[in-house]
Design a protein around this motif. Structure first.
Motif, short mmCIF file in Angstrom:
data_model
loop_
_atom_site.label_atom_id
_atom_site.label_comp_id
_atom_site.label_asym_id
_atom_site.label_seq_id
_atom_site.Cartn_x
_atom_site.Cartn_y
_atom_site.Cartn_z
N GLU A 4 0.94 -1.16 -0.08
CA GLU A 4 -0.02 -0.06 -0.03
C GLU A 4 0.91 1.25 0.08
O GLU A 4 1.80 1.36 0.76
N ARG A 5 0.42 2.29 -0.91
CA ARG A 5 1.45 3.09 -1.10
C ARG A 5 0.54 4.36 -2.00
O ARG A 5 -0.21 3.99 -2.75
N VAL A 6 1.29 5.53 -2.09
CA VAL A 6 1.02 6.37 -2.90
C VAL A 6 2.15 6.60 -3.91
O VAL A 6 3.33 6.68 -3.45
N VAL A 7 1.84 6.51 -5.40
CA VAL A 7 2.90 6.81 -6.27
C VAL A 7 2.59 7.87 -7.04
O VAL A 7 1.70 8.61 -7.40
N TRP A 43 -0.89 7.63 -8.02
CA TRP A 43 -1.80 6.61 -7.98
C TRP A 43 -1.92 6.09 -6.33
O TRP A 43 -0.80 6.41 -6.02
N LEU A 44 -3.07 5.83 -6.19
CA LEU A 44 -3.35 5.20 -4.62
C LEU A 44 -3.39 3.75 -4.77
O LEU A 44 -4.31 3.21 -5.38
N VAL A 51 4.44 10.07 4.61
CA VAL A 51 3.68 11.16 5.18
C VAL A 51 4.24 11.59 6.36
O VAL A 51 4.27 10.73 7.45
N THR A 52 4.54 12.57 6.60
CA THR A 52 5.21 13.49 7.92
C THR A 52 4.02 14.26 8.51
O THR A 52 4.08 14.28 9.77
N ALA A 105 -3.96 8.57 2.60
CA ALA A 105 -2.59 8.92 3.20
C ALA A 105 -2.37 9.45 4.34
O ALA A 105 -2.21 10.60 4.82
N THR A 106 -2.53 8.69 5.39
CA THR A 106 -2.54 8.81 6.74
C THR A 106 -0.75 9.10 6.98
O THR A 106 0.08 8.70 6.52
#
Length: 181
Positions: free
Chosen positions: A66-69, A78-79, A106-107, A171-172
Motif C-alpha cells: 500500500e502506497r502513494v505513487v 496512483w493510490l 507522510v510526515t 494517506a495517513t
C-alpha cells in the motif's frame, strides 16, 4: 572511587556515540540516493518507461504494498491498496519545486490552511522538504489547479477537491509515498 566514575562516564560516552552512529546509519539508509540535487528548482524529471497503450497504468518499479505513487514526468498520482491494486489514479498540477525521486512517508497533515500562493487549500498531506520548500498534496477550495509560477518556490502538488478527499482518507501519517521520475 574516581576510577569507577571514570569507567561509568566512559561507558555512557561510548553508548551515546553508538546511538548517534546508529541513527546516522538509519538516516543515510533511508535517504534518496541522489539527495544532493542538481538544480535550484528541484530534481530533474526524465520520463520513465511507460506502457503507451495504457498511459494511466502504474509505473513499473514503483514499489510494492500500500502506497502513494507520484510520477514527476506524468503529473499523475496512483493510490495503491492491498495486493498492489490501484484504487484511484488522477492527474495533478505540480508546484515549482519537485521532490527528488525516491521513497518517502507522510510526515504531517492539515485539514485546511492557506497555500504559499495565498489560495485557501484543504486536505494537505506533506511528505518532504526541498531546500526550504515543503512538498505535499493539497486541494484548492475553489477547485483551481494553476500552472506553477517559476518565480515563486512552491511545493504544493494540487489535486481536485474530490481527489484531495481521496488522498486525505488514504494517506495517513506514515503512509509510504514513492516518487518516480
Amino acid at each position: 572511587m574516581p576510577s569507577n566514575s571514570s569507567t561509568f562516564v566512559a561507558g555512557l560516552t561510548a553508548a551515546a556515540l553508538a546511538a548517534v552512529g546508529f541513527l546516522a546509519y538509519q538516516a543515510s539508509a533511508s535517504a534518496p540516493a541522489d539527495l544532493g540535487g542538481r538544480q535550484s528548482g528541484g530534481a530533474p524529471a526524465s520520463k520513465a518507461p511507460r506502457d503507451r497503450r495504457h498511459p494511466a497504468a502504474l509505473p513499473a518499479g514503483s514499489g510494492a504494498g500500500e502506497r502513494v505513487v507520484y510520477s514527476l514526468a506524468d503529473d499523475r498520482v496512483w493510490l495503491v491498496g492491498p495486493k498492489d491494486v490501484v484504487t484511484r489514479t488522477f492527474k495533478v498540477a505540480p508546484g515549482s519545486v519537485d521532490p527528488l525521486p525516491g521513497r518517502y512517508a507522510v510526515t504531517s497533515r492539515s485539514g485546511a490552511v492557506t497555500g504559499t500562493d495565498g489560495t485557501p487549500i484543504e486536505h494537505v498531506v506533506r511528505f518532504t522538504t526541498v531546500r526550504g520548500a515543503t512538498i505535499g498534496f493539497s486541494a484548492a477550495l475553489d477547485g483551481s489547479m494553476p500552472e506553477p509560477d517559476p518565480t515563486v518556490r512552491t511545493g504544493g502538488i494540487r489535486e481536485t477537491v474530490a481527489d484531495g478527499a481521496a488522498m486525505w482518507t488514504f494517506a495517513t501519517i506514515g503512509r509510504g509515498i514513492v516518487v518516480v521520475p
